[in-house]
Design an enzyme around this catalytic site. Structure first.
Site, short mmCIF file in Angstrom:
data_model
loop_
_atom_site.label_atom_id
_atom_site.label_comp_id
_atom_site.label_asym_id
_atom_site.label_seq_id
_atom_site.Cartn_x
_atom_site.Cartn_y
_atom_site.Cartn_z
N GLY A 60 12.05 -4.72 1.54
CA GLY A 60 12.64 -4.52 2.86
C GLY A 60 13.24 -3.17 3.16
N ARG A 108 0.64 -2.43 15.33
CA ARG A 108 2.08 -2.69 15.26
C ARG A 108 2.82 -2.48 16.58
NH1 ARG A 108 5.06 -0.08 12.36
NH2 ARG A 108 6.55 -1.67 11.78
N GLU A 147 11.04 -5.92 -4.57
CA GLU A 147 9.64 -5.98 -4.14
C GLU A 147 9.35 -5.08 -2.95
OE1 GLU A 147 8.96 -10.72 -4.75
OE2 GLU A 147 9.57 -10.04 -2.78
N PRO A 148 9.48 -3.79 -3.10
CA PRO A 148 9.22 -2.91 -1.96
C PRO A 148 7.74 -2.84 -1.59
CG PRO A 148 9.55 -1.62 -3.95
CD PRO A 148 9.82 -3.04 -4.32
N ARG A 157 6.67 -1.44 2.22
CA ARG A 157 6.73 -0.34 3.17
C ARG A 157 7.31 0.94 2.58
NH1 ARG A 157 7.26 -1.59 8.58
NH2 ARG A 157 7.81 -3.65 7.83
N CYS A 185 -10.61 -3.14 24.58
CA CYS A 185 -10.59 -3.70 25.93
C CYS A 185 -9.39 -4.62 26.09
CB CYS A 185 -11.89 -4.43 26.20
SG CYS A 185 -13.31 -3.37 25.93
N TYR A 213 1.06 -1.60 6.37
CA TYR A 213 0.77 -2.54 7.46
C TYR A 213 -0.13 -1.94 8.54
CZ TYR A 213 4.57 -4.77 4.97
OH TYR A 213 5.36 -5.29 3.98
N TYR A 269 4.64 -5.89 17.93
CA TYR A 269 6.09 -6.01 18.08
C TYR A 269 6.77 -4.72 18.54
CZ TYR A 269 5.28 -5.53 12.96
OH TYR A 269 4.80 -5.21 11.70
C1 LIG Z 1 6.61 -8.41 3.03
C2 LIG Z 1 7.34 -8.77 1.81
C3 LIG Z 1 7.86 -7.79 0.98
C4 LIG Z 1 7.80 -6.32 1.32
O1 LIG Z 1 8.53 -6.01 2.45
P1 LIG Z 1 8.68 -4.46 2.88
O2 LIG Z 1 9.48 -4.52 4.11
O3 LIG Z 1 7.30 -3.95 3.10
O4 LIG Z 1 9.35 -3.77 1.75
C5 LIG Z 1 8.47 -8.19 -0.18
N1 LIG Z 1 8.57 -9.50 -0.51
C6 LIG Z 1 8.08 -10.47 0.26
C7 LIG Z 1 8.19 -11.88 -0.17
C8 LIG Z 1 7.45 -10.15 1.45
O5 LIG Z 1 6.98 -11.13 2.22
#
Ligand SMILES: *Cc1c(COP(=O)(O)O)cnc(C)c1O
Length: 435
Positions: free
Chosen positions: A251, A333, A293-294, A296, A364, A394, A337
């Site tokens: 995140g 994207r 878990e990065p 982005r 279109c 993404y 959103y």
């Molecule tokens: C999408 C996701 C991530 C990565 O999120 P980022 O915003 O890209 O860092 C990590 N863990 C889980 C479970 C996700 O669904």
């Protein structure tokens, strides 16, 4: 400089934009447009920064998982493997891609809020390291399928700590009102632990949460870590169960606009580390392996999309539309959103931004907008190049063939060299599945 350069891998020489030290106009001439460029040097540097920060905070009891959904193809998995990363996959397709790239199965973690029986079978067959279970149905299905194969997979439970990270609704996942995970406040999480511990064919190793995306300060992680650890201590007191793994999800944010803050990754992780050590101490809880878990923040600003301008349509008193040769098929994207972007006139960087234009795709759909209200040179015309920044996450992974547009190639930039990681789709590729 009239145009904002969001990251130090963007530079200008004369009229041309450079990315990772390479002339974007020359790369566009060599590979055609639309084109995804990926700065491999930057991806590797980010992986190293994450791993070093996690090791500094937690020593060997740490893991950095690349959330593959951000950008998934064989070469990306190879790079992540070479950098010593683990990886998250969320489907049989991502799992298969990782395995075909030679990514070690034991370093794969399988996520998804709705895994099919086929997903679970493939995960077990391939001996993925860990499965992150999201629902009671999944736990029951896992027990049934694992019992048949005689395997006992290691699982984590995905919990929702009830936090709103104050980010886009569509990318916030940690609140109670979410399709993801077991709610802690609702009691669902405790029920899931009870159930998981009763199953003979799964081994519960810990807990996972993922609160949202585009997070810039550590506060969101501190708050969720506090709630997760409090829950883990309760579980220990109720069930006598102590977890080996705490996965705090991904995140961390990246810059799409000059007004977005810079992320101070190492300092943030150090803060989370100090907090977790103190909290574990206070609760007399043995420090579990800590995972992040990065997605982005590993790859987004390593990406740049290059387009050729087609139609420039001024509507007097209303606005000017600039159409490019891609659109929502390679970047959905903004349409999805309202995501903001910085767009640069890659072949006219030395000319002042004399107009504001809405940059649109060629699909279109009136909603096929890359970005409204972009400052661009007044001389912009057919054949010029535009570059959209921060498109490494993404974009390719969300690309489609709407309007039967072939997907662009991905060109990797490394050590002054360029090479194809994913080739451009051909018209014949579009017919591959047609019978
Ligand atoms: C999408 C996701 C991530 C990565 O999120 P980022 O915003 O890209 O860092 C990590 N863990 C889980 C479970 C996700 O669904």
């Amino acid at each position: 400089m009239d145009y904002p350069l969001l990251s130090d891998n963007l530079t200008v020489n004369g009229n041309a934009l450079y990315f990772d030290g390479r002339n974007v106009c020359e790369l566009a001439a060599k590979y055609g447009t639309p084109l995804y460029l990926m700065d491999e040097d930057r991806i590797r540097a980010r992986c190293r920064e994450y791993r070093a920060a996690m090791r500094a905070a937690f020593g060997e009891k740490s893991a950095v998982l690349y959330a593959a959904k951000a950008s998934a193809y064989k070469q990306m998995f190879r790079i992540m493997h070479e950098e010593g990363m683990h990886a998250d996959v969320v489907s049989s397709g991502e799992l298969y891609t990782a395995l075909q790239a030679g990514f070690p199965a034991e370093r794969l973690w399988f996520h998804s809020s709705n895994k099919t029986d086929e997903d679970l079978r493939l995960a077990l067959q391939s001996n993925v390291g860990r499965i992150v279970a999201d629902s009671m149905e999944e736990l029951a299905a896992l027990q049934r399928i694992a019992a048949k194969t005689g395997k006992v997979p290691e699982i984590l439970l995905r919990l929702t700590p009830g936090i709103d990270p104050h980010t886009f609704e569509a990318v916030a996942t940690g609140q109670v009102d979410s399709k993801f995970g077991f709610g802690i406040e609702t009691g669902a999480a405790e029920e899931a632990v009870r159930f998981a511990l009763s199953l003979s064919s799964v081994r519960l190793v810990g807990f996972h949460c993922h609160v949202g995306s585009q997070v810039f300060d550590s506060d969101v992680f501190l708050r969720s870590a506090k709630i997760m650890l409090a829950f883990m201590a309760e579980v220990r007191d109720t069930f006598g169960y102590v977890a080996d793994v705490l996965d705090l999800g991904g995140g961390y944010g990246v810059r799409y606009l000059p007004s977005d803050p810079e992320l101070h990754l190492s300092a943030n992780i150090a803060e989370i580390g100090a907090f977790l050590l103190a909290e574990c101490d206070r609760l007399a809880y043995p420090l579990p392996l800590i995972a992040l878990e990065p997605g982005r923040s590993l790859v987004a600003d390593a990406g740049l999309t290059v387009y050729t301008v087609g139609v420039v349509k001024p509507i007097p008193g209303v606005r000017t539309y600039v159409s490019v040769d891609g659109g929502m098929t390679d970047n959905i994207r903004h349409a999805l959103y309202g995501a903001p972007y910085t767009v640069l006139p890659a072949s006219r960087m030395d000319e002042p931004p004399a107009m504001r234009a809405t940059v649109v795709g060629r699909c279109c759909e009136s909603g096929d907008v890359i970005q409204p209200d972009v400052p661009l040179p007044g001389t912009l015309q057919r054949g010029d190049l535009l570059a959209v920044c921060t498109t490494g996450a993404y974009h390719y992974s969300m690309a489609s063939n709407y309007n039967r547009l072939p997907r662009p190639p991905i060109v990797m930039l490394r050590n002054g060299d360029d090479y194809l990681a994913v080739r451009r789709e051909t018209l014949d590729d579009l017919l591959q599945c047609d019978l």
